[in-house]
Design an enzyme around this catalytic site. Structure first.
Site, PDB file in Angstrom:
ATOM      1  CG  ASP A  80      55.314  93.630  26.645  1.00 30.92           C
ATOM      2  OD1 ASP A  80      55.413  92.618  27.399  1.00 30.92           O
ATOM      3  OD2 ASP A  80      56.069  94.612  26.152  1.00 30.92           O
ATOM      4  CG  HIS A 123      54.549  88.056  16.637  1.00 34.10           C
ATOM      5  ND1 HIS A 123      53.451  87.448  17.305  1.00 34.10           N
ATOM      6  CD2 HIS A 123      55.757  87.571  17.507  1.00 34.10           C
ATOM      7  CE1 HIS A 123      54.168  86.709  18.434  1.00 34.10           C
ATOM      8  NE2 HIS A 123      55.119  86.952  18.407  1.00 34.10           N
ATOM      9  CG  ASP A 134      53.455  82.185  19.261  1.00 32.87           C
ATOM     10  OD1 ASP A 134      53.296  81.961  17.951  1.00 32.87           O
ATOM     11  OD2 ASP A 134      54.429  82.123  19.700  1.00 32.87           O
ATOM     12  N   GLY A 208      48.485  75.656  20.251  1.00 34.66           N
ATOM     13  CA  GLY A 208      48.102  75.470  21.485  1.00 34.66           C
ATOM     14  C   GLY A 208      47.292  76.996  21.874  1.00 34.66           C
ATOM     15  CD1 TRP A 209      51.141  80.638  21.915  1.00 39.88           C
ATOM     16  CD2 TRP A 209      49.872  80.640  23.915  1.00 39.88           C
ATOM     17  NE1 TRP A 209      52.057  80.688  23.312  1.00 39.88           N
ATOM     18  CE2 TRP A 209      51.343  80.644  24.142  1.00 39.88           C
ATOM     19  CE3 TRP A 209      48.864  80.805  24.777  1.00 39.88           C
ATOM     20  CZ2 TRP A 209      51.447  80.709  25.569  1.00 39.88           C
ATOM     21  CZ3 TRP A 209      49.445  80.640  26.029  1.00 39.88           C
ATOM     22  CH2 TRP A 209      50.719  80.939  26.609  1.00 39.88           C
TER      23      TRP A 209
END
Length: 370
Positions: A80, A123, A134, A208-209
């Site tokens: 967020d 995380h 991520d 990818g992140w």
């Protein structure tokens, strides 16, 4: 080709703007990275086209989440935090303090977030002592940009460096250069190796992140920053690892990166877009060798084959839904969806950078310019 990338991006923006009012973007009522990555991608298209419909759409979403105190209500979790990257241009252009209030708030709580014994950020609250790839993208580019824009927060550059170094230390596979999805320092998670703490697979979108974070941080980080060389060298190694598992037949990437030979594995669009974004931007900024331009071109051709069309609408297929950490069967059995927001955002980012890279080549016959 560059105009085709831009046209596809504009069609996707139109498709989703027609489907969703800004405040109804899913998950409805949330200030969340799903909306954040899509709108961030749309903003990149706005920067190219100057289409005010995109600007107003993004601003409407942002303003719909601001309460009477001039702050955005959200959970203090990295997922967020990511959409706060949208606030910078609105504050810069309007100087309205309501945008700065939330940026200041994020800059305050992120460094104090829960950490593993070695100093890596959890995380989420519900994943104690776990670092996921991520999460690095969701918080660190935001903090580096905050330090760059507002000054006086050089500790944020060191924070990003420290988190990257820990993430690489605990998730990177030295043989392939790929990074595992997550690491559990407590070694209690059911998915982790009880000796190393690593998760068992290389999930495409998670890796990818990391690439997106590297090139974005390099964009925001001052040239004289002591940590910049570390990010550049990491990006170069990252690129070699990514391109080593680019599928030669399709030009894109598999859901589980290193198991393309398994017939149960499948080509996944969102990670392919994130990799295309990273390599395109890295080349354009001069950090990645120009010889990889051909990899970008074949990736673009492969991504196009994952699209379908209906009248003037475009649909991105084979986007993996949100995914936690697990074993191989976990990843290959995840459902796919069409025009999912984080897949759509990844697509817009990729199209924007492919356009910029090809435009640079057309204008200068070189990409050795930032």
């Amino acid at each position: 080709m560059k105009n085709e990338a831009l046209t596809l991006a504009e069609k996707l923006c139109s498709t989703l703007m027609e489907k969703f009012q800004p405040e109804q973007l899913p998950p409805v009522g949330r200030w969340h990275y799903h909306q954040g990555i899509f709108l961030f991608g749309m903003y990149k298209i706005f920067e190219i086209t100057k289409n005010t419909e995109y600007y107003n759409y993004i601003k409407s979403y942002v303003d719909s989440k601001i309460n009477n105190a001039g702050r955005i209500m959200y959970n203090c979790e990295f997922d967020d935090a990511m959409p706060c990257i949208l606030l910078f241009p609105f504050y810069e252009e309007t100087k309205d303090k309501k945008y700065k209030i939330t940026l200041d708030e994020c800059a305050s709580w992120i460094p104090k977030y829960f950490k593993t014994p070695s100093g890596g950020f959890w995380h989420k609250y519900c994943t104690p002592d776990q670092m996921w790839l991520d999460g690095f993208y969701m918080a660190q580019p935001l903090c580096v940009k905050y330090a760059s824009v507002f000054g006086g927060h050089d500790e944020f550059y060191k924070m990003a460096y420290t988190q990257l170094k820990l993430m690489k230390k605990y998730t990177k596979d030295n043989k392939s250069g790929l990074w595992y999805h997550a690491y559990d320092e407590s070694k209690k998670a059911p998915w982790c190796d009880k000796i190393t703490g690593k998760s068992p697979e290389f999930w495409g979108r998670a890796f990818g992140w990391i690439g997106c974070a590297l090139v974005d941080i390099l964009e925001y980080m001052p040239e004289n920053c002591n940590y910049k060389d570390y990010f550049i060298s990491t990006l170069k190694d990252y690129t070699k690892a990514v391109l080593s598992v680019q599928d030669k037949n399709s030009g894109i990437w598999f859901q589980v990166l290193d198991k393309g030979a398994d017939t149960k594995n499948w080509l996944e669009t969102s990670c392919s877009c994130l990799f295309a974004y990273t390599v395109s931007k890295g080349i354009r900024m001069g950090y990645i060798d120009e010889k990889y331009i051909q990899n970008v071109i074949i990736a673009f051709e492969g991504i196009k084959k994952m699209l379908s069309f209906e009248e003037n609408h475009v649909f991105i297929n084979n986007i993996c839904v949100g995914t936690g950490v697990g074993n191989y069967e976990h990843y290959i059995n995840r459902p796919t969806t069409v025009n999912d927001l984080h897949g759509s955002g990844a697509f817009l980012l990729a199209m924007a950078e492919i356009y910029k890279l090809l435009n640079l080549i057309d204008k200068n016959d070189s990409v050795k310019l930032k």
